[in-house]
Design a protein around this motif. Structure first.
Motif, PDB file in Angstrom:
ATOM      1  N   GLY A  65       1.078  -0.946  -0.101  1.00 17.87           N
ATOM      2  CA  GLY A  65       0.300  -0.465   0.146  1.00 17.87           C
ATOM      3  C   GLY A  65       0.914   1.139  -0.110  1.00 17.87           C
ATOM      4  N   ILE A  66       0.313   2.227   0.256  1.00 16.29           N
ATOM      5  CA  ILE A  66       0.786   3.989   0.316  1.00 16.29           C
ATOM      6  C   ILE A  66       2.124   3.588   1.423  1.00 16.29           C
ATOM      7  N   ASP A  67       3.427   4.101   1.264  1.00 21.34           N
ATOM      8  CA  ASP A  67       4.269   4.319   1.883  1.00 21.34           C
ATOM      9  C   ASP A  67       4.278   5.704   2.570  1.00 21.34           C
ATOM     10  N   LEU A  68       4.316   4.693   4.159  1.00 22.57           N
ATOM     11  CA  LEU A  68       3.796   5.730   5.232  1.00 22.57           C
ATOM     12  C   LEU A  68       4.709   6.533   4.852  1.00 22.57           C
ATOM     13  N   ALA A  69       6.493   7.061   4.685  1.00 22.48           N
ATOM     14  CA  ALA A  69       7.160   8.138   4.399  1.00 22.48           C
ATOM     15  C   ALA A  69       6.307   8.776   3.279  1.00 22.48           C
ATOM     16  N   LEU A  70       5.727   8.609   2.233  1.00 20.27           N
ATOM     17  CA  LEU A  70       5.139   9.662   1.612  1.00 20.27           C
ATOM     18  C   LEU A  70       3.871  10.329   2.341  1.00 20.27           C
ATOM     19  N   LEU A  71       3.169  10.099   3.415  1.00 19.50           N
ATOM     20  CA  LEU A  71       1.994  10.256   4.224  1.00 19.50           C
ATOM     21  C   LEU A  71       2.548  11.342   5.304  1.00 19.50           C
ATOM     22  N   ALA A  72       3.998  10.707   5.807  1.00 15.33           N
ATOM     23  CA  ALA A  72       5.303  11.832   6.564  1.00 15.33           C
ATOM     24  C   ALA A  72       5.149  12.967   6.018  1.00 15.33           C
ATOM     25  N   SER A  73       5.334  12.177   4.690  1.00 17.47           N
ATOM     26  CA  SER A  73       5.585  13.941   3.887  1.00 17.47           C
ATOM     27  C   SER A  73       4.620  14.933   4.350  1.00 17.47           C
ATOM     28  N   VAL A  74       3.049  14.569   3.506  1.00 15.61           N
ATOM     29  CA  VAL A  74       2.209  14.990   3.435  1.00 15.61           C
ATOM     30  C   VAL A  74       2.018  15.969   4.365  1.00 15.61           C
ATOM     31  N   ALA A  75       1.781  15.203   5.631  1.00 14.29           N
ATOM     32  CA  ALA A  75       1.733  15.230   6.573  1.00 14.29           C
ATOM     33  C   ALA A  75       2.813  16.731   7.519  1.00 14.29           C
ATOM     34  N   SER A  76       3.851  17.187   6.818  1.00 10.85           N
ATOM     35  CA  SER A  76       4.505  17.910   7.535  1.00 10.85           C
ATOM     36  C   SER A  76       4.571  18.948   6.941  1.00 10.85           C
ATOM     37  N   GLN A  77       3.631  18.588   5.777  1.00 13.65           N
ATOM     38  CA  GLN A  77       3.134  20.040   4.892  1.00 13.65           C
ATOM     39  C   GLN A  77       2.130  21.269   5.750  1.00 13.65           C
ATOM     40  N   LEU A  78       1.630  20.435   6.423  1.00 12.08           N
ATOM     41  CA  LEU A  78      -0.095  21.152   6.895  1.00 12.08           C
ATOM     42  C   LEU A  78       0.381  22.375   7.846  1.00 12.08           C
ATOM     43  N   GLY A  79       0.034  23.447   7.157  1.00 15.54           N
ATOM     44  CA  GLY A  79       0.368  24.305   8.916  1.00 15.54           C
ATOM     45  C   GLY A  79      -0.981  24.661   9.525  1.00 15.54           C
ATOM     46  N   GLN A  80      -0.745  25.950  10.137  1.00 11.76           N
ATOM     47  CA  GLN A  80      -1.836  25.902  11.208  1.00 11.76           C
ATOM     48  C   GLN A  80      -3.592  26.408  10.849  1.00 11.76           C
ATOM     49  N   ASP A  81      -3.274  26.739   9.861  1.00 12.53           N
ATOM     50  CA  ASP A  81      -4.768  26.895   9.095  1.00 12.53           C
ATOM     51  C   ASP A  81      -5.654  25.813   8.635  1.00 12.53           C
ATOM     52  N   VAL A  82      -7.241  25.609   9.379  1.00 14.90           N
ATOM     53  CA  VAL A  82      -7.327  24.766   8.589  1.00 14.90           C
ATOM     54  C   VAL A  82      -8.454  24.195   7.327  1.00 14.90           C
ATOM     55  N   GLY A  83      -8.785  25.843   6.715  1.00 12.47           N
ATOM     56  CA  GLY A  83      -8.682  26.239   5.128  1.00 12.47           C
ATOM     57  C   GLY A  83      -8.181  25.832   4.397  1.00 12.47           C
ATOM     58  N   ARG A  84      -6.642  26.532   5.240  1.00 15.43           N
ATOM     59  CA  ARG A  84      -5.535  25.785   3.447  1.00 15.43           C
ATOM     60  C   ARG A  84      -5.362  24.619   3.677  1.00 15.43           C
ATOM     61  N   ASN A  85      -5.512  23.739   4.571  1.00 12.24           N
ATOM     62  CA  ASN A  85      -4.723  22.546   4.779  1.00 12.24           C
ATOM     63  C   ASN A  85      -5.890  21.513   4.118  1.00 12.24           C
ATOM     64  N   ALA A  86      -7.215  21.925   4.429  1.00  8.79           N
ATOM     65  CA  ALA A  86      -7.664  21.163   3.619  1.00  8.79           C
ATOM     66  C   ALA A  86      -7.871  20.790   1.832  1.00  8.79           C
ATOM     67  N   ARG A  87      -7.665  22.224   1.973  1.00  6.11           N
ATOM     68  CA  ARG A  87      -7.147  22.816   0.230  1.00  6.11           C
ATOM     69  C   ARG A  87      -5.946  21.389  -0.285  1.00  6.11           C
ATOM     70  N   GLN A  88      -5.555  22.121   0.517  1.00 10.58           N
ATOM     71  CA  GLN A  88      -3.558  20.857   0.348  1.00 10.58           C
ATOM     72  C   GLN A  88      -4.087  19.571   0.304  1.00 10.58           C
ATOM     73  N   LEU A  89      -4.731  19.504   0.755  1.00  8.87           N
ATOM     74  CA  LEU A  89      -5.373  17.888   1.348  1.00  8.87           C
ATOM     75  C   LEU A  89      -5.948  17.421   0.458  1.00  8.87           C
ATOM     76  N   ARG A  90      -6.877  18.265  -0.314  1.00  7.44           N
ATOM     77  CA  ARG A  90      -8.279  17.937  -0.992  1.00  7.44           C
ATOM     78  C   ARG A  90      -7.219  17.509  -2.186  1.00  7.44           C
ATOM     79  N   ARG A  91      -6.351  18.126  -2.704  1.00 12.32           N
ATOM     80  CA  ARG A  91      -5.526  18.556  -3.866  1.00 12.32           C
ATOM     81  C   ARG A  91      -4.969  16.715  -3.774  1.00 12.32           C
ATOM     82  N   THR A  92      -4.326  16.516  -2.902  1.00 14.79           N
ATOM     83  CA  THR A  92      -3.462  15.601  -2.800  1.00 14.79           C
ATOM     84  C   THR A  92      -3.920  14.548  -2.983  1.00 14.79           C
ATOM     85  N   ILE A  93      -5.536  14.680  -2.360  1.00 17.00           N
ATOM     86  CA  ILE A  93      -6.704  13.442  -2.783  1.00 17.00           C
ATOM     87  C   ILE A  93      -6.888  13.460  -4.480  1.00 17.00           C
ATOM     88  N   LEU A  94      -7.104  14.097  -4.650  1.00 18.84           N
ATOM     89  CA  LEU A  94      -7.342  14.007  -6.283  1.00 18.84           C
ATOM     90  C   LEU A  94      -6.060  13.301  -7.032  1.00 18.84           C
TER      91      LEU A  94
END
Length: 270
Positions: A65-94
């Motif tokens: 399945g998905i490499d855990l290092a990739l998931l950690a990399s995605v998580a490390s790019q998140l900041g404090q703002d929920v709205g901006r995090n959500a936009r970034q995560l949605r783009r990644t998932i798509l």
């Protein structure tokens, strides 16, 4: 042929073998995997000489399945703002969904040859294939529930049409392991073979059988089956009537009928 870091690709006659090639990491899906698979299937779709595809995994497992290092990399790019995090995560998932959409939407039949572990994101991948076959050592698990998340790259959308809604709910809610015999019983795989070697030999043979058929007929059959996942029967009948109004004029029909009458094997152009 292009070299890839996450895959080994080999074209023999009309069948292309796409092998996930990270055996030292149990074929975990790293960042390169998600971009390379799109490029590979675009090439497959554009290459008329390719008539069938087999996907397998190198080493002891199909994919963990998905490499855990990739998931950690995605998580490390998140900041404090929920709205901006959500936009970034949605783009990644798509973007990740698009990788397996490329498999699902390929005009050529795609066969999965599964051995060892087929976990998490690997389930999303095989669900996007036309047919699935496994060896007796295969184990399947919708592992995302144990990671505190809902599977988001196609498992929950495609598997209900393969194994049925109730069975999928049990597997998705519990994350439990499914062995090869149960996978066959619930319709997740078409057949089970004794070992990975026999699996690959037989699945490549099935792919060659498909590749020997009229590519016009195979493409039309796949298009109609895919169309019927989201349409009514009368819509499908109308679509195939329009499709075959053109495709029945192909020379393949004449070649196939002449070969049948003459008890010979037909040969079709790409």
């Amino acid at each position: 042929m292009t070299e890839y870091s996450a895959f080994k690709v080999e074209l023999t006659e009309h069948v292309v073998h796409v092998q996930i090639d990270r055996p030292e990491k149990a074929n975990a899906m790293d960042a390169a995997f998600w971009s390379e698979i799109v490029d590979i299937f675009q090439w497959i779709d554009d290459t008329d000489a390719i008539r069938a595809v087999v996907i397998s995994g190198a080493g002891k497992h199909f994919s963990a399945g998905i490499d855990l290092a990739l998931l950690a990399s995605v998580a490390s790019q998140l900041g404090q703002d929920v709205g901006r995090n959500a936009r970034q995560l949605r783009r990644t998932i798509l973007r990740m969904q698009a990788s397996f959409n490329a498999v699902d939407q390929c005009r050529k039949p795609v066969l999965a040859a599964i051995h060892g572990q087929c976990i998490g994101g690997a389930i999303d991948l095989v669900a996007a294939c036309d047919m699935r076959y496994c060896s007796s050592d295969a184990q399947f698990s919708i592992k995302e529930i144990d990671m505190g998340m809902a599977a988001d790259v196609g498992t929950l959308q495609r598997l209900p049409r393969i194994v049925g809604d109730g069975v999928l709910r049990e597997l998705a809610y519990t994350g439990r392991r499914v062995q090869a015999d149960e996978a066959l019983r619930i319709g997740l795989v078409n057949r089970v073979y004794a070992d990975p070697e026999a699996l690959l030999v037989e699945v490549l043979d099935i792919a060659r059988q498909i590749a020997a058929k009229s590519p016009i007929a195979v493409a039309g059959t796949k298009a109609m089956l895919s169309y019927m996942r989201d349409h009514r029967i009368d819509d499908g009948l109308d679509y195939i009537a329009t499709w075959n109004a053109a495709m029945l004029q192909s020379e393949d029909l004449r070649i196939a009928m002449a070969a049948h009458l003459g008890k010979q094997r037909p040969t079709f152009r790409d």
